[in-house]
Design a protein around this motif. Structure first.
Motif: not given
Length: 569
Positions: A454-465
């Motif tokens: 899991p530490e090698r596959l990261v999912i994130m969002t660049d949302a500001t709100q």
């Protein structure tokens, strides 16, 4: 004869005069000697007095320094049951406009205890017992003796026993009271020298020491129990099954903090986040509410920061659209599961030379496709080294598989939002939706099996709100079954939602977590010998980034940040 008598009389007269002068000279010499001896004696007495005063001042400075060391020893005690590091986060200086005149340490175990950023922090240990057992005496703001009653005098002057004391004049924490932010704090310690049984306002010397100290709060990477494996501001927990050590970190509001304090380690706290403890023993003890804390920044998953670029246009970022239900995006990518565009265009095109196999079949009277897509190392972030960051408008998979090679370099998936997309792509929700039969996972080179890293596959969002709790459709990831078997989810302004019972090996840090009544089976264990947190810390070099962890913190005063300042008075 007459002349001889006259001569004798003159000799006698002269001798008398000489004898008088000798007497006067002798008397004057005696006066000079007496004055000199007196002056020398006075000088010796003054020198002795000044020496004694200087000695007392040095004793006072030593008392202040020793007192500070004793205070730090109590606060930094390595024994977890005796540690009072939480006091480093709390101001303790006189201010008549505040409760307890600003001495907030004295509010422990009172009817108005101070509010810490970690709401359920156990402060029942209170303050150390005052050494003199004074009635109503508080350590360390009231004089604390450095010697015991039976100890010998520190300096013998033939008068009476001399004793030294210290007291805390003031302590300023790095931030506002109750904050655990790292930073500089200031101690003001007073050292006092006085005779035994002397009046409190009678002293031989006093000295004030000012010292700056760096306060650091962190989560120990070696203590998996303290790390947040599920964290959110808005939590609808549902029936969760935690299969590894770790905390459920709840970012609550200042207004709720006092009410939550009375529910710590009780089943009532589960009701606050709509939790169900049928699948995890003593679940309430693993709820860790906090206030005035921020979630980790996305930069903790960035080393080289290599970005996936559009083929033939290295200055433009490539943006993916992966959907096995809707096949008609704008541009030249009709009837394709995998599409791409540049960040400067809203028109999608068909990627070339990618390992993508499709199988059409008729389901419920409609032709649908099942695809297996493999993103090899050479396909993304081509020609670049280090961690690879890819960007997506949308992932919507009901039956298809997306295999991402990440054994040699980690991959970070960034979910873009409506404001980050081109005008022509704004009609679809910016989300990741995975059905029970879908799959996204990291694989080793030339392997088809998920590598469970899991530490090698990261999912994130660049949302500001931040999202509207559980109702927002953008910056959202919808999970079901084992569609995402291993990943680290960091969606500071996003939502993690369950469509049905879900199993995940990894970590969820988001703004909103919405179970929708479905069970989450979550494990932060690894297949290796070290913990997931330690593996992630090593891989992403958190120690060099200043990332101090996320979860239940340890607070210590670790080093000075300036020169000591002494003031005598």
């Amino acid at each position: 004869m007459r002349r001889k008598k006259s001569h004798n009389r003159s000799i006698i007269t002269r001798q008398g005069h000489e004898d008088g002068l000798a007497l006067i000279s002798t008397l004057m010499l005696g006066v000079v000697i007496t004055a000199g001896v007196s002056s020398l004696l006075a000088r010796q007495l003054m020198s002795r007095r000044l020496s004694a005063k200087e000695s007392y001042q040095q004793m006072a400075e030593s008392a202040a320094n020793n007192g500070l060391n004793r205070i730090l020893g109590e606060l930094n005690n390595p024994n977890p049951n005796q540690n009072r590091g939480f006091l480093f986060t709390l101001d303790n200086r006189e201010n008549l406009n505040e409760a307890n005149n600003g001495f907030h340490w004295e509010r422990l175990k009172s009817s108005q205890p101070p509010q810490f950023s970690e709401v359920c922090l156990d402060t029942s240990i209170g303050l150390p017992k005052h050494r003199q057992n004074q009635s109503g005496g508080f350590w360390p703001t009231q004089n604390v003796a450095l010697e015991g009653a039976g100890d010998p005098s520190l300096r013998e002057d033939g008068v009476s026993k001399i004793e030294t004391f210290y007291r805390l004049r003031g302590y300023s924490s790095p931030g506002t009271s109750g904050s655990t932010d790292n930073g500089e704090a200031k101690f003001i310690i007073e050292g006092i020298v006085r005779r035994k049984d002397a009046a409190p306002d009678s002293y031989l010397a006093r000295s004030r020491l000012e010292r700056s100290l760096y306060i650091q709060s962190w989560v120990d990477v070696n203590r998996s129990n303290d790390w947040a494996i599920l964290a959110a501001h808005h939590i609808e927990l549902g029936p969760v099954q935690l299969n590894s050590p770790g905390q459920i970190l709840w970012h609550t509001s200042d207004n709720n903090a006092k009410a939550i304090t009375s529910l710590c380690n009780q089943s009532g706290i589960l009701k606050q986040i709509k939790g169900n403890d049928n699948y995890t023993t003593n679940l309430q003890s693993r709820i860790w509410p906090v206030i005035n804390q921020k979630q980790p920044a996305s930069g903790i998953f960035k080393s080289t920061g290599s970005r996936d670029t559009y083929p033939g246009q290295p200055s433009m970022v490539r943006v993916w659209r992966i959907d096995d239900d809707q096949y008609n995006p704008s541009g030249n990518c009709w009837w394709r599961v995998l599409c791409q565009r540049s960040n400067q265009s809203g028109a999608y095109s068909t990627p070339a030379n990618l390992d993508s196999r499709r199988l059409w079949r008729r389901i419920n009277g409609r032709w649908q496709t099942t695809a297996t897509i493999r993103l090899k190392e050479k396909d993304i972030c081509a020609g670049k080294s280090g961690d690879c960051h890819i960007y997506v408008d949308r992932i919507n998979l009901s039956r298809s598989q997306l295999l991402i090679e990440n054994s040699n370099r980690p991959v970070v998936i960034h979910l873009l939002g409506p404001k980050q997309r081109h005008t022509g792509t704004n009609s679809e929700p910016a989300s990741i939706t995975l059905g029970r039969q879908a799959l996204i996972c990291g694989v080793n080179t030339n392997s088809n099996s998920c590598n469970q890293r899991p530490e090698r596959l990261v999912i994130m969002t660049d949302a500001t709100q931040k999202p509207d709790q559980c109702s927002g459709q953008n910056h959202r990831i919808n999970l079901a079954g084992r569609s995402l078997p291993a990943a680290w989810i960091l969606m500071r302004q996003g939502t993690v939602s369950l469509q049905e019972a879900t199993q995940l090996q990894g970590v969820i840090w988001s703004h909103s977590y919405c179970s929708n009544g479905h069970r989450l089976s979550l494990s932060a264990q690894t297949n290796g010998s070290s913990s997931l947190m330690k593996q992630a810390s090593t891989l992403w070099e958190w120690g060099n980034k200043g990332f101090s962890g996320y979860g239940r913190r340890i607070t210590r005063g670790i080093r000075g940040t300036g020169l000591d300042q002494f003031q005598r008075f």
